[in-house]
Design an enzyme around this catalytic site. Sequence first.
Site, PDB file in Angstrom:
ATOM      1  N   LYS A   1      -6.225 -12.953  67.674  1.00 42.70           N
ATOM      2  CA  LYS A   1      -5.880 -11.749  66.925  1.00 42.70           C
ATOM      3  C   LYS A   1      -5.381 -10.702  67.901  1.00 42.70           C
ATOM      4  O   LYS A   1      -5.954 -10.557  69.000  1.00 42.70           O
ATOM      5  CB  LYS A   1      -7.104 -11.227  66.179  1.00 42.70           C
ATOM      6  CG  LYS A   1      -7.678 -12.224  65.185  1.00 42.70           C
ATOM      7  CD  LYS A   1      -6.760 -12.424  64.004  1.00 42.70           C
ATOM      8  CE  LYS A   1      -7.359 -13.382  62.984  1.00 42.70           C
ATOM      9  NZ  LYS A   1      -6.549 -13.461  61.757  1.00 42.70           N
TER      10      LYS A   1
ATOM     11  N   ASP B   1      -1.712 -13.190  66.187  1.00 47.58           N
ATOM     12  CA  ASP B   1      -1.775 -12.818  64.762  1.00 47.58           C
ATOM     13  C   ASP B   1      -2.056 -11.326  64.644  1.00 47.58           C
ATOM     14  O   ASP B   1      -3.082 -10.839  65.101  1.00 47.58           O
ATOM     15  CB  ASP B   1      -2.911 -13.629  64.114  1.00 47.58           C
ATOM     16  CG  ASP B   1      -3.050 -13.377  62.625  1.00 47.58           C
ATOM     17  OD1 ASP B   1      -2.327 -12.523  62.075  1.00 47.58           O
ATOM     18  OD2 ASP B   1      -3.885 -14.054  61.995  1.00 47.58           O
TER      19      ASP B   1
ATOM     20  N   GLU C   1       2.088 -14.161  64.054  1.00 43.68           N
ATOM     21  CA  GLU C   1       1.743 -14.318  62.639  1.00 43.68           C
ATOM     22  C   GLU C   1       1.572 -12.944  62.002  1.00 43.68           C
ATOM     23  O   GLU C   1       0.982 -12.046  62.611  1.00 43.68           O
ATOM     24  CB  GLU C   1       0.433 -15.108  62.573  1.00 43.68           C
ATOM     25  CG  GLU C   1      -0.122 -15.326  61.196  1.00 43.68           C
ATOM     26  CD  GLU C   1      -1.309 -16.306  61.237  1.00 43.68           C
ATOM     27  OE1 GLU C   1      -1.327 -17.199  62.117  1.00 43.68           O
ATOM     28  OE2 GLU C   1      -2.216 -16.152  60.396  1.00 43.68           O
TER      29      GLU C   1
ATOM     30  N   GLU D   1      -0.528 -16.285  54.546  1.00 41.18           N
ATOM     31  CA  GLU D   1      -1.855 -16.176  53.936  1.00 41.18           C
ATOM     32  C   GLU D   1      -1.904 -15.098  52.864  1.00 41.18           C
ATOM     33  O   GLU D   1      -2.718 -15.154  51.959  1.00 41.18           O
ATOM     34  CB  GLU D   1      -2.930 -15.916  54.990  1.00 41.18           C
ATOM     35  CG  GLU D   1      -2.900 -14.539  55.588  1.00 41.18           C
ATOM     36  CD  GLU D   1      -3.903 -14.369  56.735  1.00 41.18           C
ATOM     37  OE1 GLU D   1      -3.773 -15.103  57.722  1.00 41.18           O
ATOM     38  OE2 GLU D   1      -4.779 -13.520  56.632  1.00 41.18           O
TER      39      GLU D   1
ATOM     40  N   ASP E   1      -1.539 -20.987  51.704  1.00 39.04           N
ATOM     41  CA  ASP E   1      -2.961 -20.675  51.564  1.00 39.04           C
ATOM     42  C   ASP E   1      -3.424 -21.274  50.243  1.00 39.04           C
ATOM     43  O   ASP E   1      -2.712 -21.217  49.248  1.00 39.04           O
ATOM     44  CB  ASP E   1      -3.159 -19.151  51.566  1.00 39.04           C
ATOM     45  CG  ASP E   1      -4.617 -18.764  51.423  1.00 39.04           C
ATOM     46  OD1 ASP E   1      -5.255 -18.491  52.444  1.00 39.04           O
ATOM     47  OD2 ASP E   1      -5.119 -18.752  50.285  1.00 39.04           O
TER      48      ASP E   1
ATOM     49  N   HIS F   1      -2.805 -21.799  56.443  1.00 37.64           N
ATOM     50  CA  HIS F   1      -3.841 -20.827  56.762  1.00 37.64           C
ATOM     51  C   HIS F   1      -5.177 -21.366  56.278  1.00 37.64           C
ATOM     52  O   HIS F   1      -5.277 -21.896  55.174  1.00 37.64           O
ATOM     53  CB  HIS F   1      -3.550 -19.503  56.054  1.00 37.64           C
ATOM     54  CG  HIS F   1      -4.696 -18.529  56.117  1.00 37.64           C
ATOM     55  ND1 HIS F   1      -5.451 -18.191  55.018  1.00 37.64           N
ATOM     56  CD2 HIS F   1      -5.218 -17.839  57.159  1.00 37.64           C
ATOM     57  CE1 HIS F   1      -6.377 -17.314  55.370  1.00 37.64           C
ATOM     58  NE2 HIS F   1      -6.265 -17.082  56.665  1.00 37.64           N
TER      59      HIS F   1
END
Lengths: 434, 434
Positions: free
Chosen positions: A218, A246, A272, A299, A322, A349
């Site tokens: 992240k 992400d 992402e 997602e 997702d 995801h």
Amino acid sequence: MSRITSVRTSDVRFPTSLDLSGSDAVNVDPDYSAAYVEVATDSGERGYGLVFTCGRGNEIITAAMDSYGALLIGQDTDELVNNLGDASKRLIHDSQMRWLGPEKGVSHMACGGLINALWDIRARRENKPLWLLLSEMPVEELVSAVDFTHISNALTPQDATDLLQRGQEGKQDRIAELRQNGYPAYTTTPGWLGYSDEKLVRLSKEAVADGFGMIKLKVAGSIADDRRRLSLAREAVGPNVRIAIDANQRWEEQDAIDWVNQLQDFNPYWIEEPTSTDDILAHAAIRKAVHPVKVATGEAVQSRIIFKQLLQAGAIDIMQIDSTRVAGVNENIANLLLAAKFETPVCPHAGGVGLCELVQHFSFFDYAAITGTMEDRVIEFVDHLHEHFAEPVIVTGGRYQAPKRPGVGAEMLDASTTRWTFPAGAGWQELNAR
Amino acid sequence: MSRITSVRTSDVRFPTSLDLSGSDAVNVDPDYSAAYVEVATDSGERGYGLVFTCGRGNEIITAAMDSYGALLIGQDTDELVNNLGDASKRLIHDSQMRWLGPEKGVSHMACGGLINALWDIRARRENKPLWLLLSEMPVEELVSAVDFTHISNALTPQDATDLLQRGQEGKQDRIAELRQNGYPAYTTTPGWLGYSDEKLVRLSKEAVADGFGMIKLKVAGSIADDRRRLSLAREAVGPNVRIAIDANQRWEEQDAIDWVNQLQDFNPYWIEEPTSTDDILAHAAIRKAVHPVKVATGEAVQSRIIFKQLLQAGAIDIMQIDSTRVAGVNENIANLLLAAKFETPVCPHAGGVGLCELVQHFSFFDYAAITGTMEDRVIEFVDHLHEHFAEPVIVTGGRYQAPKRPGVGAEMLDASTTRWTFPAGAGWQELNAR
């Protein structure tokens, strides 16, 4: 004849915010939750579905599933589960409820939970896990499950038929291979924003040792932190393991471009959710400007209609389907076919609660009966909360092992749903009593 | 200090499906409904908001408003209504509930209902109808009400400031003019799909006699019907009254192009909702192919982020803001500023129940303090259900008259909400007893 007799929803939440598992730049304190549903028939059949949420608001999804569920009560089960295309449209395009979306957000996710429960009944009837049910389903029936509304300018029923016909060749060998070797995974476990550097390095090394060829971090808290964390992670995993990053929609278009380009030193594989997933045009601009870093999203992509445009506009390199954001199995078949038409890899995801259990089926199906390739394709894996499921995912050697239990994978253990029902379950009562 | 003490929601529905008022190619049997909310403070203040829906599912919006409303209980009223930008973000960007959208569908509309109720309290405190409150609000405060997240690549705070500064010049004269002469309207009353040809012709003639310069017809049932109905309407209104047509998202891209081009003989002014409002790229393609017919959309546009892209892509000629689809007054200020930046006329969507009462304020504000022009700008008017409101709209000589009552316009009569509460209200009980 069998009829649907009940649609029972539960608001199940896990207190994951206590240890910052699942924390990122936007979702700072999620309590991973499932709006869980059991659809029952008068012949004793049961089908299970769920919608993943981050805690507060889970009760809105269960309320919506109760409302849509009322449309199913008393209906002929055979008619529903043998015509799953019609069944899904009956919910999604209900003439009055359509206004609530159309085809987006709470109402769409709630439809998805119910539709998945109907697929669960169908899969149990055929004694197959979803991926195998789909892989062995006649092409015509798969095509009839897809709603081509508002995507036919990119994917026609004939296109879908052609793609699926092509996927028939060698299918049995690929099914055998999937049963033998599974499907590649990547892990997000090391990369949560709330983790210390020490934990990040330790978990990154463990991921490589466990056989993963890719990890995800992240980002988008602060650029200095991101550079430090990426540097540590790159050092930990070496040059040959991919590191995806992400941003969870944190940035404006120009911020995304500037930020990602300041991380190019560490060779990130994809960025992402650089910005709002509703922003097709910004994704297209970002993709051009951050090359060779790939752009991934999905997602939070509300429907096949947004995915279609992301593909048409050349806005993404990677499609991240997702399992509970869109309207169930049907819409994810559409998403897989759109990706195949545009020759774009699907890297689902997962994480949350139940998302791994559900979404793995689509990659297995895609390999068996659509694209026939695993190249640049990986399913996200997060090692959270699997113990609450009737068939927890098995990831060994960095690969998802083929699920065996009949159904879509959403069934949870009674003990878990009872303990973590919010707010009355014993788990929550004990936390409140502290 | 004043605090929010209660958020009380009501599921209010009117049985409009009985006479096919409001019928179109997609919404075949709407029961026009309001998810209605009253926010109360311990100092005895009241603010009202509502979200329009088509009947079933109204209870999902009220459930969502109950959930978001819990975030307001106990909060400092002054802090909320004097910092409405922060107040709206506190709801919309709640770290856990954000997952339900983000910023779309049920959760977003529910936030909008509550945010409008907060604006209602603010407007009552200042003893002004919303349009006047906004028109006389300092530029800095208006800018602070806007959430620039994911639109700053098209509209910066500086852009917003510049547009609003420009709008200051001559503002007092325009406010006086609005009070004197109102703002132009068009009517959809003649054009519902469920109406007979005779009724269509009669109502079209009445519309012209009543002073409307434009009417709208629902289309997309069958091409033969549409050609006949447009021909009748054109004959009824003559060559100088504009006729807009509305397909309510019924078509695929190519269908829209073919169908509209078969109606060019009757000189339709705009085609509204030719396809999914989520489909920016298809709108852009349709707009190119149906020239000189203009392309309009907005009643189902989920957020400023989609409007931004429709403008960036040159996909629409007319922006149709809606008062209860997006997250309240704040997001509609953003939408008006985006339209002004792209020099695109705003012709608000109305009808339903309460939409006229609410949305008129934005056109009045736009004329007074943003664009300063009414050229090619009209507010939709449908003569339905106004009698249930504390201040029903007044449309005379084809023009909306300036609302005078302090507030945002959402307050309904107690007698109406009580009688039409679903399913327990006397109105519904009497219908069920028939």
